[in-house]
Design an enzyme around this catalytic site. Structure first.
Site, PDB file in Angstrom:
ATOM      1  N   ASP A 131      28.137  -8.032  37.883  1.00  0.00           N
ATOM      2  CA  ASP A 131      28.849  -7.340  38.941  1.00  0.00           C
ATOM      3  C   ASP A 131      28.166  -5.996  39.174  1.00  0.00           C
ATOM      4  OD1 ASP A 131      29.601  -6.076  36.622  1.00  0.00           O
ATOM      5  OD2 ASP A 131      31.712  -5.877  37.153  1.00  0.00           O
ATOM      6  N   ASN A 153      14.167 -24.211  -6.801  1.00  0.00           N
ATOM      7  CA  ASN A 153      15.043 -24.135  -5.623  1.00  0.00           C
ATOM      8  C   ASN A 153      15.977 -22.941  -5.696  1.00  0.00           C
ATOM      9  OD1 ASN A 153      13.791 -26.421  -4.793  1.00  0.00           O
ATOM     10  ND2 ASN A 153      15.594 -27.738  -4.803  1.00  0.00           N
TER      11      ASN A 153
END
Length: 828
Positions: free
Chosen positions: A301, A668
């Site tokens: 706008d 991991n």
């Protein structure tokens, strides 16, 4: 009909504070947070964690104590990280909700002031205007043409009229009119509170990105399970023992699973929302964090977004004469006195006495009051003579408002104020010969003012309802472009984001502002709402840069037309008329300062500073989050696939089992734990904002990521098996130690190769490097510290050997860096 003027001083601050302490805040009940046990069970439901739990059960049954301890430690660590990050995310979102809390205009000690809606108490007097969300259950004491959207409470799709003495419920939206109401019920006792209590236990579903990654997790688990079973069967067929075959299968399972993936996603989203909040972008819906990065069209706008939102009345026109308001007052000229009088009477804003508080009301109407007061025409003086007896509130459909005032002698004055073309229609209704009836051509004057970038209002009045309106004059209101608006539009273009202007202003005004900020302004690129209503924009939507004189339903049509092309649309807005388009857009962006509550409630993102530049920062944050998750996926999946390849290929090279489950889990835990989570905090790669974002429909492993995972994993596997082959005659422990140390270091080096570019002096973005160094220290301990070597089954490695293996391990990372640089040069 009585106007909604404040006729009561309201509660005193002292009494309001006492009632707030006694009754509690005006807040709806919140769902009780889940307990620790429930949070833990939710984390354990993840498919990858379930697979690890299955592996733990297997190794416990076969009596492998060291492996069972390591697997158990990994499960506990990942569950703890998941719970902690979930709590962080909840706290971040709760903080954002507090920042975006609704506000209410309340009368206390005779003054109108804004307070948090949570601070309202029974007996408070609250002012309501179109666009407000009703903050508590109110009994209307004064009302003018009030209509309320009660869809949120009753499901009724059509707004209903509410009159004097009737109730309006918390959570409903005022769509028309103005009112003053007295608080009857707050918090849990309100209508909204009672409904909220019924849904307090509702759980939020995962975001789209989380659902995609959950699907990836399930696919990895299914594929890994099939692979493990096949390998175990083949091992048994080759004559291997049952225990040896099971251990091999378990090793494959724990190698292939990036078990920290859920924690990484949670960290990335939580940190993203937190960083956005620090830059004044308040996320109301978490999926907006990830969707923002995919925006391709920004429908903005005008007022307060591309412009400063600082409305100032600068030009008056009446009877063929133009006057600039930056000159001295002209008290004696009746033309200006009449026009300024009308602007003050046909006005809903309040301009308090100097030093008693800020103006209250629409910025445009405040600007009109300020301009009139500078000429000595004030509301206080006029109200001593005139009393409002009727009004028609402004609506985006009519594009005008009117008021009727009466003085003590019975004289009446009707004033209408609005868009020039709407006022022309009213003038023509009473005098079909316009412009002949109007002595001077207001149409041409309005066009000239609009072409110069002014927002133009026409004002007409009459003292007899049987007579036609007469044009009192025009006022030109200026709202200059924000200083950085052009740079923002350019930054969007560089990022592949098309900026379009959607406004309710005159086409000439819209074109002038669009040209000033760099939005396309060719004549064929400016379309009005009437053309949108006829559907003329659909086939050439990509050519249109400016939409003017648009109504709410037309803004929805504009958004839908872009979405039909496959674009991801962000829409900014601040008013009631913007709410439907904010809801329809992929990302609705509301103004937090000057925006209406209904716009904020319809939006996904609230800009606390009303700065369009903040939208660009939010888009960059969305891209950063997605890039960081993809970087972790390449990192984690490459390492896991490399571990699988090492285990599968080693027997064909005549090597013993190269890794035990405990060693794989240790790798991991070090590589995916702290470094994996650190990927979520990686800084923005500037190149991401210099090219379009990939389609949100594309797989998370798309754009070549799966191929990159494949060749990176192959490189890591090759350099990890090399040292194992070099010591093949030294025994199983030596082979496993060499492979174990090289494989872990190679993955950690890859993390540094995949990090985002950063300023060398920026210590705030060194989390990944610190995490890699900490994990590398853990890897060194695994081959030097006796108790840990016993658990992992590794040999002691001399420092010289560690240095040699580390040099070999960085080869995949070095190749990755070279390939990325070559690809970047080709893109440039």
């Amino acid at each position: 009909m009585s106007p909604p003027t404040v006729t009561t001083p309201g509660l005193t601050e002292e009494e309001a504070t006492r009632r707030l302490d006694e009754l509690g805040p005006n807040a709806v009940p919140q769902a009780p947070p889940p307990g620790v046990l429930k949070r833990v069970l939710v984390q354990l439901r993840d498919p990858m964690i379930l697979l690890l739990c299955g592996a733990l059960t297997v190794v416990v049954l076969i009596g492998d104590r060291s492996d069972s301890l390591i697997i158990a430690a990994v499960v506990v660590l990942n569950t703890t990280i998941g719970v902690v990050q979930e709590l962080r995310a909840e706290h971040a979102i709760a903080a954002l909700h507090r920042l975006a809390a609704p506000r209410a205009r309340v009368v206390r000690d005779g003054q109108v002031r804004e307070v948090d809606a949570a601070a309202l108490v029974v007996g408070d007097v609250v002012r309501l205007d179109a666009g407000d969300v009703v903050p508590a259950d109110l009994v209307l004491r004064e009302a003018v043409a009030v209509e309320v959207d009660e869809a949120a409470m009753t499901g009724e799709s059509v707004p209903v009229t509410r009159r004097l003495g009737e109730e309006v419920l918390a959570g409903t939206v005022v769509t028309r009119g103005r009112a003053v109401g007295e608080v009857a019920r707050t918090g849990a006792d309100s209508g909204l509170g009672r409904i909220a209590a019924l849904i307090a236990g509702t759980e939020k579903r995962p975001t789209p990105l989380q659902r995609r990654l959950n699907r990836l997790s399930r696919e990895l688990v299914v594929g890994t399970t099939v692979l493990c079973v096949a390998v175990a069967v083949l091992s048994l067929v080759r004559g291997g023992g049952l225990v040896e075959s099971v251990i091999l299968a378990v090793s494959l399972a724990v190698a292939a699973i990036p078990e920290s993936l859920p924690a990484v996603v949670s960290v990335a989203l939580a940190l993203g929302a937190h960083r956005m909040a620090r830059h004044s972008a308040l996320v109301r819906w978490l999926p907006a964090v990830e969707t923002l990065g995919s925006v391709t069209v920004l429908a903005s706008d005008k007022t307060g977004t591309l412009t400063e939102g600082r409305m100032t009345a600068q030009v008056l026109w009446a009877e063929g004469t133009t006057r600039r308001l930056d000159g001295p007052p002209e008290d004696a000229d009746p033309r200006w006195q009449r026009l300024l009088r009308d602007l003050v009477l046909c006005n809903d804003a309040v301009l308090p006495a100097e030093g008693t508080g800020p103006p209250v009301g629409d910025p445009l109407e405040v600007a009109l009051l300020v301009a009139a007061s500078q000429d000595g025409v004030t509301g206080a003086d006029l109200r001593r003579r005139w009393t409002r007896v009727a009004e028609t509130p402004f609506s985006s459909e009519r594009q005008w408002m009117s008021t009727t005032d009466q003085d003590g002698a019975g004289a009446r004055l009707e004033v209408v104020k609005g868009a020039p073309e709407a006022v022309w229609r009213l003038l023509a209704e009473g005098a079909p010969g316009l412009p002949e009836v109007v002595a001077y051509d207001g149409r041409a004057a309005a066009e000239r003012l609009a072409a110069n970038g002014f927002r133009v209002l026409a004002v007409a009045d009459r003292d007899d309802p049987r007579s036609p309106y007469a044009l009192a004059g025009l006022v030109g209101v200026a709202d200059p472009p924000r200083p950085g608006a052009r740079e923002v539009v350019t930054a969007c273009a560089d990022a592949g984001i098309r900026v379009i202007l959607v406004t309710g202003d005159h086409p000439a005004t819209a074109r002038a502002v669009a040209g000033a900020v760099g939005i396309a302004t060719a004549d064929d690129g400016v379309v009005d709402g009437a053309a949108v209503e006829r559907g003329e924009h659909v086939d050439r939507v990509a050519e249109i840069g400016v939409y003017a004189r648009t109504r709410p339903e037309q803004k929805v049509d504009i958004v839908a037309a872009w979405q039909a092309r496959g674009d991801v649309v962000a829409m900014t807005g601040d008013g009631v008329n913007d709410a439907p388009a904010l809801r329809r857009a992929d990302i609705g962006v509301a103004m937090g300062d000057r925006g209406t509550e209904v716009a904020r409630q319809a939006a996904d993102l609230v800009l606390a500073d009303d700065e369009l530049r903040t939208v660009v920062r939010a888009v960059a944050e969305g891209r950063r989050i997605y890039a960081n998750i993809r970087a972790f996926l390449r990192y984690g999946l490459s390492g896991g696939l490399a571990e699988v390849l090492v285990i599968l290929v080693a027997p064909f090279l005549g090597l013993p089992l190269p890794l035990t489950p405990a060693q794989i889990l240790w790798i991991n835990m070090l590589t995916h734990g702290v470094p994996g989570v650190a990927f979520g905090g990686e800084p923005l790669d500037p190149v991401l904002m210099r090219r379009p974002s990939p389609s949100p429909e594309r797989s998370v492993l798309g754009l070549g990521l799966a191929r990159q995972v494949g060749w990176t994993a192959l490189l890591i596997a090759v350099v990890s098996l090399g040292p194992g082959l070099a010591v093949a005659g030294a025994g199983t422990a030596s082979v496993q130690t060499a492979v174990f140390f090289t494989l872990g270091c190679a993955q950690l080096a890859l993390a540094l190769a995949l990090r985002a570019p950063r300023d060398g002096a920026d210590l705030a973005h060194r989390g990944l490097e610190a995490a890699v160094l900490a994990s590398l220290a853990g890897q060194v301990l695994a081959v030097t510290w006796g108790p840990l070597r016993t658990v992992l089954g590794t040999d002691a490695l001399p420092w010289s050997t560690q240095a040699t293996l580390l040099a070999v391990a960085v080869v995949p990372a070095a190749v990755t860096v070279v390939v990325r640089q070559v690809a970047a040069r080709r893109r440039d």
